[in-house]
Design a protein around this motif. Structure first.
Motif, PDB file in Angstrom:
ATOM      1  N   LEU A 120      37.449  41.929  -2.649  1.00  0.00           N
ATOM      2  CA  LEU A 120      37.441  42.940  -3.715  1.00  0.00           C
ATOM      3  C   LEU A 120      38.776  43.671  -3.755  1.00  0.00           C
ATOM      4  O   LEU A 120      39.342  43.902  -4.837  1.00  0.00           O
ATOM      5  N   SER A 121      39.286  44.028  -2.587  1.00  0.00           N
ATOM      6  CA  SER A 121      40.591  44.693  -2.526  1.00  0.00           C
ATOM      7  C   SER A 121      41.688  43.794  -3.098  1.00  0.00           C
ATOM      8  O   SER A 121      42.537  44.240  -3.868  1.00  0.00           O
ATOM      9  N   GLN A 122      41.657  42.507  -2.747  1.00  0.00           N
ATOM     10  CA  GLN A 122      42.671  41.572  -3.232  1.00  0.00           C
ATOM     11  C   GLN A 122      42.595  41.405  -4.750  1.00  0.00           C
ATOM     12  O   GLN A 122      43.615  41.326  -5.435  1.00  0.00           O
ATOM     13  N   ILE A 123      41.392  41.349  -5.292  1.00  0.00           N
ATOM     14  CA  ILE A 123      41.211  41.153  -6.737  1.00  0.00           C
ATOM     15  C   ILE A 123      41.784  42.335  -7.512  1.00  0.00           C
ATOM     16  O   ILE A 123      42.531  42.161  -8.489  1.00  0.00           O
ATOM     17  N   ILE A 124      41.448  43.550  -7.088  1.00  0.00           N
ATOM     18  CA  ILE A 124      41.964  44.738  -7.791  1.00  0.00           C
ATOM     19  C   ILE A 124      43.483  44.818  -7.643  1.00  0.00           C
ATOM     20  O   ILE A 124      44.205  45.170  -8.589  1.00  0.00           O
ATOM     21  N   ASP A 125      43.985  44.477  -6.468  1.00  0.00           N
ATOM     22  CA  ASP A 125      45.431  44.522  -6.242  1.00  0.00           C
ATOM     23  C   ASP A 125      46.155  43.527  -7.145  1.00  0.00           C
ATOM     24  O   ASP A 125      47.232  43.828  -7.677  1.00  0.00           O
ATOM     25  N   ARG A 126      45.574  42.331  -7.327  1.00  0.00           N
ATOM     26  CA  ARG A 126      46.201  41.344  -8.218  1.00  0.00           C
ATOM     27  C   ARG A 126      46.210  41.851  -9.659  1.00  0.00           C
ATOM     28  O   ARG A 126      47.174  41.648 -10.404  1.00  0.00           O
ATOM     29  N   TYR A 127      45.142  42.505 -10.059  1.00  0.00           N
ATOM     30  CA  TYR A 127      45.087  43.073 -11.411  1.00  0.00           C
ATOM     31  C   TYR A 127      46.229  44.070 -11.619  1.00  0.00           C
ATOM     32  O   TYR A 127      46.940  44.019 -12.632  1.00  0.00           O
ATOM     33  N   ILE A 128      46.407  44.979 -10.655  1.00  0.00           N
ATOM     34  CA  ILE A 128      47.456  45.997 -10.782  1.00  0.00           C
ATOM     35  C   ILE A 128      48.841  45.351 -10.819  1.00  0.00           C
ATOM     36  O   ILE A 128      49.700  45.736 -11.618  1.00  0.00           O
ATOM     37  N   ALA A 129      49.039  44.341  -9.976  1.00  0.00           N
ATOM     38  CA  ALA A 129      50.350  43.709  -9.889  1.00  0.00           C
ATOM     39  C   ALA A 129      50.703  42.933 -11.148  1.00  0.00           C
ATOM     40  O   ALA A 129      51.879  42.839 -11.515  1.00  0.00           O
ATOM     41  N   GLN A 130      49.687  42.378 -11.846  1.00  0.00           N
ATOM     42  CA  GLN A 130      49.955  41.489 -12.973  1.00  0.00           C
ATOM     43  C   GLN A 130      49.873  42.166 -14.333  1.00  0.00           C
ATOM     44  O   GLN A 130      50.173  41.543 -15.350  1.00  0.00           O
ATOM     45  N   ARG A 131      49.522  43.448 -14.383  1.00  0.00           N
ATOM     46  CA  ARG A 131      49.430  44.137 -15.678  1.00  0.00           C
ATOM     47  C   ARG A 131      50.157  45.481 -15.658  1.00  0.00           C
ATOM     48  O   ARG A 131      49.615  46.513 -16.076  1.00  0.00           O
ATOM     49  N   PRO A 132      51.408  45.510 -15.194  1.00  0.00           N
ATOM     50  CA  PRO A 132      52.109  46.802 -15.122  1.00  0.00           C
ATOM     51  C   PRO A 132      52.393  47.419 -16.490  1.00  0.00           C
ATOM     52  O   PRO A 132      52.280  48.636 -16.658  1.00  0.00           O
ATOM     53  N   GLU A 133      52.772  46.604 -17.471  1.00  0.00           N
ATOM     54  CA  GLU A 133      53.079  47.140 -18.795  1.00  0.00           C
ATOM     55  C   GLU A 133      51.823  47.714 -19.447  1.00  0.00           C
ATOM     56  O   GLU A 133      51.863  48.787 -20.070  1.00  0.00           O
ATOM     57  N   GLN A 134      50.708  46.999 -19.321  1.00  0.00           N
ATOM     58  CA  GLN A 134      49.460  47.482 -19.909  1.00  0.00           C
ATOM     59  C   GLN A 134      49.017  48.777 -19.243  1.00  0.00           C
ATOM     60  O   GLN A 134      48.566  49.712 -19.922  1.00  0.00           O
ATOM     61  N   ILE A 135      49.159  48.861 -17.926  1.00  0.00           N
ATOM     62  CA  ILE A 135      48.775  50.087 -17.210  1.00  0.00           C
ATOM     63  C   ILE A 135      49.676  51.244 -17.625  1.00  0.00           C
ATOM     64  O   ILE A 135      49.211  52.379 -17.802  1.00  0.00           O
ATOM     65  N   ARG A 136      50.968  50.955 -17.816  1.00  0.00           N
ATOM     66  CA  ARG A 136      51.884  52.006 -18.260  1.00  0.00           C
ATOM     67  C   ARG A 136      51.492  52.525 -19.642  1.00  0.00           C
ATOM     68  O   ARG A 136      51.521  53.732 -19.907  1.00  0.00           O
ATOM     69  N   ALA A 137      51.118  51.626 -20.543  1.00  0.00           N
ATOM     70  CA  ALA A 137      50.699  52.048 -21.877  1.00  0.00           C
ATOM     71  C   ALA A 137      49.408  52.862 -21.816  1.00  0.00           C
ATOM     72  O   ALA A 137      49.259  53.880 -22.522  1.00  0.00           O
ATOM     73  N   LEU A 138      48.469  52.449 -20.984  1.00  0.00           N
ATOM     74  CA  LEU A 138      47.230  53.216 -20.815  1.00  0.00           C
ATOM     75  C   LEU A 138      47.525  54.614 -20.276  1.00  0.00           C
ATOM     76  O   LEU A 138      46.900  55.599 -20.698  1.00  0.00           O
ATOM     77  N   ALA A 139      48.475  54.701 -19.348  1.00  0.00           N
ATOM     78  CA  ALA A 139      48.839  56.000 -18.774  1.00  0.00           C
ATOM     79  C   ALA A 139      49.459  56.910 -19.830  1.00  0.00           C
ATOM     80  O   ALA A 139      49.182  58.115 -19.865  1.00  0.00           O
ATOM     81  N   GLN A 140      50.303  56.347 -20.690  1.00  0.00           N
ATOM     82  CA  GLN A 140      50.916  57.158 -21.748  1.00  0.00           C
ATOM     83  C   GLN A 140      49.854  57.679 -22.710  1.00  0.00           C
ATOM     84  O   GLN A 140      49.878  58.861 -23.100  1.00  0.00           O
ATOM     85  N   ASP A 141      48.922  56.827 -23.104  1.00  0.00           N
ATOM     86  CA  ASP A 141      47.852  57.270 -24.003  1.00  0.00           C
ATOM     87  C   ASP A 141      47.001  58.349 -23.347  1.00  0.00           C
ATOM     88  O   ASP A 141      46.636  59.348 -23.989  1.00  0.00           O
ATOM     89  N   ALA A 142      46.688  58.155 -22.060  1.00  0.00           N
ATOM     90  CA  ALA A 142      45.870  59.142 -21.355  1.00  0.00           C
ATOM     91  C   ALA A 142      46.610  60.476 -21.251  1.00  0.00           C
ATOM     92  O   ALA A 142      46.004  61.543 -21.423  1.00  0.00           O
TER      93      ALA A 142
END
Length: 755
Positions: free
Chosen positions: A270-292
């Protein structure tokens, strides 16, 4: 088994129904056929949800084990604990739970096929304790510590929020360094209490702990502590809004609150799966952070319903940029640059307004603004403009200063300018203000500030009035060190954005956002974005440097040419020396050879022949032929080298020659015959001790027959002395042959050396 029994029982009931009620049979049968599949699909663990989610996105790179784990847990609902009061990560707005965390969990659900939902928690302590009891699957926002890492696995951070430092606006604490010797507030048990001294060891402070941020900030505003340090993440804007007497004095980029996802130590996949998600979607996470962040700021600033509606329905404004007013205004390729441009960009980032930039002369922009074609314009706030424009609070509260030469006397406000020549930029508010307040006025109109500064420097105007940031930019940029501040004005000469009265909601939004923006930061960013000025002093210096550079270049070329010639000459000399060395040096012993002796004889005495009395020694090695014949020339060469080694150790100052294969000549300066005889005996002993294994089992010491002659002055013939020494050497040689055969095996005691 239970599902299968139920299915059979339902099937029998369906058949009965089919016989009794033909009209309803098809519907009932269809329902029963669907029911087993739906029942099987909806079977979940006790905490599971009703339906499975789609499989993980193929776009994410996951291992086979990770995809298998996801497939096995598609029916599960995984709860995520968090701090419900942690700023933009999770907050209530417009009746909805919003923030970065809900957006992340929704995106994870679509990308991973895992149902991750926020847990219903009362606070961080509640979330943390329930996670430790196993009631919550994932914990969001826990900083890794050695103690926690014993029981938890942490992903990389989805976001990093720098810690921030608050202080009172009216206090002496205006930078991080000002906390030295002060009392500083922290959240109880916050890791920054230990981390801050590690990052800034020279700052010593007293720690005051608080249970929550509100209590710490309240203590700061009441003066019970001198500063308060806590994590950012957008929440700092809410604090500034709640406590208007406070100021944000520092952002600690080296100390961050890491928004990780933590799971129990044993839940590796579970830890590895979430970590891979974070590592592979940095631009999307940045956009979500800006909207938030934008949504959170709208909540924090308590925008009115009309302002929120304006953002939702329009959210765009036209801003006009007139001629360059550096460093505040600069139009470049459709972008608004300078301090004002950086401020508008930050307003847009904070609240989500899109600014469209147009450029035209100021008078034309003013006319367009009055007709609703331009919404925002950087301008001075004057009474006559209040009818058409709303002025949000100033972006800079610097008062205009009075500037003159260093030699000019100080001036008390504009009233000290009465009767003096004052340079005023045409169209600026200063002319109107001066005419209202001065009786005897001499205004010199200019086209721009550079012309005004030049008039002051040339003595054609006594002073000028301008914003201090603008003056500093031009004086430093142009290198006008002779022009300085000589006074300050009392007039409200702050820097404003005028907003068209057709856009009251926009004006209200900007008025609420501007206090969150640090002018010094905008000043730094704005000055970096505008063109640099051509420094006149530097230009003259550059011209002199260019001339000096040309002279130095000429000198360099001449030097290179000279050095090249010297190098060539040195190379030739080196070549001749090396050639002479090859011609005149015996390669085996390093002594001079016969060629050298002949050359020196033809051109005069050897180099050390002037030091008298001089001893002439002739040597003929013993047994060399026998060694060559019995063991090869390599062994013979080694024997010669052994002898040369012994001689060099005995007579390092000798002028030594190898005349033939086993024949040597040594010229020893400053030797009496008695001393020489003793040295010959010493050489004999040295040779006996210098034993070497030249071949397996074949040990040998060098041996030679020696003859000598004494030369007392340069008038005495060297050749005659050599002949005399040679004769004595053969006498010794003959005597040695009488005692032992020439064919004796070498390696015993060295042969006699006699003179």
């Amino acid at each position: 088994m239970f599902d299968r029994v139920m299915f059979l029982r339902a099937g029998r009931q369906a058949l009965a129904a089919l016989l009794l009620w033909p009209m309803r049979s098809l519907l009932l049968l269809a329902a029963l056929l669907w029911a087993p599949a739906a029942s099987a699909q909806n079977q979940t663990p006790a905490s599971g949800a009703a339906r499975a989610l789609p499989a993980a996105s193929a776009a994410l790179q996951l291992s086979e084990d990770e995809r298998t784990w996801i497939d096995q847990h598609r029916y599960r609902t995984l709860t995520v604990g968090f701090d419900p009061f942690a700023g933009m990560d999770s907050f209530e707005f417009r009746g909805q739970r919003m923030g970065l965390l809900p957006a992340l969990l929704k995106d994870m659900q679509s990308q991973l096929g895992l149902r991750l939902v926020p847990a219903d928690v009362k606070g961080w302590d509640d979330a943390y304790s329930r996670f430790l009891r196993g009631e919550i699957d994932v914990l969001y926002g826990a900083n890794p510590t050695p103690e926690r890492e014993k029981i938890m696995r942490f992903t990389q951070a989805a976001q990093r929020y720098p810690y921030v430092v608050f202080a009172r606006k009216d206090s002496s604490v205006q930078t991080l360094g000002d906390l030295d010797g002060k009392t500083v507030g922290f959240l109880a048990a916050d890791f920054v209490i230990e981390q801050l001294p590690k990052e800034f060891p020279n700052i010593k402070f007293q720690v005051a702990s608080f249970d929550d941020q509100a209590a710490g900030l309240r203590a700061l505003s009441e003066g019970r502590v001198d500063g308060f340090v806590t994590s950012g993440g957008g929440v700092e804007y809410e604090f500034l809004h709640q406590f208007p007497s406070l100021n944000l004095v520092a952002e600690l980029k080296s100390i961050t609150s890491d928004m990780t996802f933590a799971v129990a130590k044993e839940r590796v996949l579970l830890s590895q799966i979430i970590d891979r998600y974070i590592a592979q979607r940095p631009e999307q996470i940045r956009a979500l952070a800006q909207d938030a962040a934008r949504s959170y700021n709208r909540k924090v600033l308590r925008l009115s319903p009309a302002e929120l509606q304006w953002l939702d329905e329009r959210g765009e404004a036209v801003v006009g940029v007139a001629e360059d007013y550096l460093p505040f205004d600069h139009f470049d390729k459709g972008q608004y640059k300078g301090i004002a441009g950086a401020t508008l960009q930050r307003i847009g980032e904070i609240i989500g307004i899109r600014f469209k930039v147009v450029s035209a002369p100021f008078a034309q922009l003013m006319e367009q603004a009055r007709h609703g074609q331009v919404d925002v314009l950087n301008m001075a706030k004057t009474d006559d403009r209040l009818a058409d424009f709303i002025f949000p609070r100033a972006i800079s509260t610097e008062r205009d200063i009075i500037v003159g030469l260093k030699s000019s006397p100080p001036v008390q406000d504009v009233y000290g300018l009465d009767g003096l020549r004052v340079a005023v930029i045409d169209g600026f508010w200063h002319e109107e203000h001066l005419r209202k307040n001065l009786k005897s006025l001499q205004i010199v109109k200019t086209a721009n500030i550079i012309e005004s500064l030049q008039l002051v420097r040339d003595g054609k105007a006594a002073y000028l009035i301008e914003n201090p940031t603008v003056v500093e930019f031009y004086i430093n940029g142009l290198g006008y060190g002779d022009v300085v501040k000589r006074g300050i004005t009392s007039k409200d000469s702050f820097i404003y954005f005028g907003v068209s009265r057709r856009q009251p909601e926009l004006a209200g939004i900007m008025d609420k956002v501007i206090p969150l923006i640090q002018f010094e930061e905008m000043k730094y960013l704005g000055i970096q974005s505008v063109p640099s000025l051509r420094n006149e002093a530097n230009s003259r210096l550059l011209m002199l440097l260019a001339m000096l550079g040309a002279v130095l270049l000429l000198i360099l070329l001449l030097t290179v040419r000279t050095v090249r010639k010297l190098i060539e000459q040195r190379a030739k000399t080196q070549f001749l020396r090396e050639r002479e060395h090859l011609l005149y040096t015996d390669s085996l012993t390093g002594f001079h050879n016969r060629n050298y002796f002949s050359h020196r004889s033809d051109h005069g005495e050897p180099a050390q022949a002037t030091d008298f009395p001089q001893a002439v020694v002739v040597a003929d090695m013993n047994n060399l032929k026998h060694v060559n014949d019995a063991h090869g020339h390599a062994a013979g060469d080694a024997l010669i080298q052994l002898f040369a080694e012994s001689v060099r150790a005995q007579w390092p100052e000798a002028d030594a020659y190898r005349i033939g294969g086993d024949e040597f000549l040594f010229l020893l300066p400053g030797r009496g015959e008695a001393a020489l005889l003793a040295e010959l005996e010493a050489l004999k002993t040295r040779c006996q001790l210098n034993r070497r294994e030249l071949a397996p089992g074949f040990w040998v010491s060098p041996s030679a027959a020696l003859g000598h002659a004494m030369r007392d002055s340069a008038e005495q013939s060297l050749q005659a002395c050599i002949a005399q020494a040679d004769t004595r050497m053969y006498e010794v040689k003959a005597g040695m042959k009488k005692r032992r055969s020439d064919h004796a095996v070498p390696g015993g005691p060295a042969g006699d050396m006699a003179s």
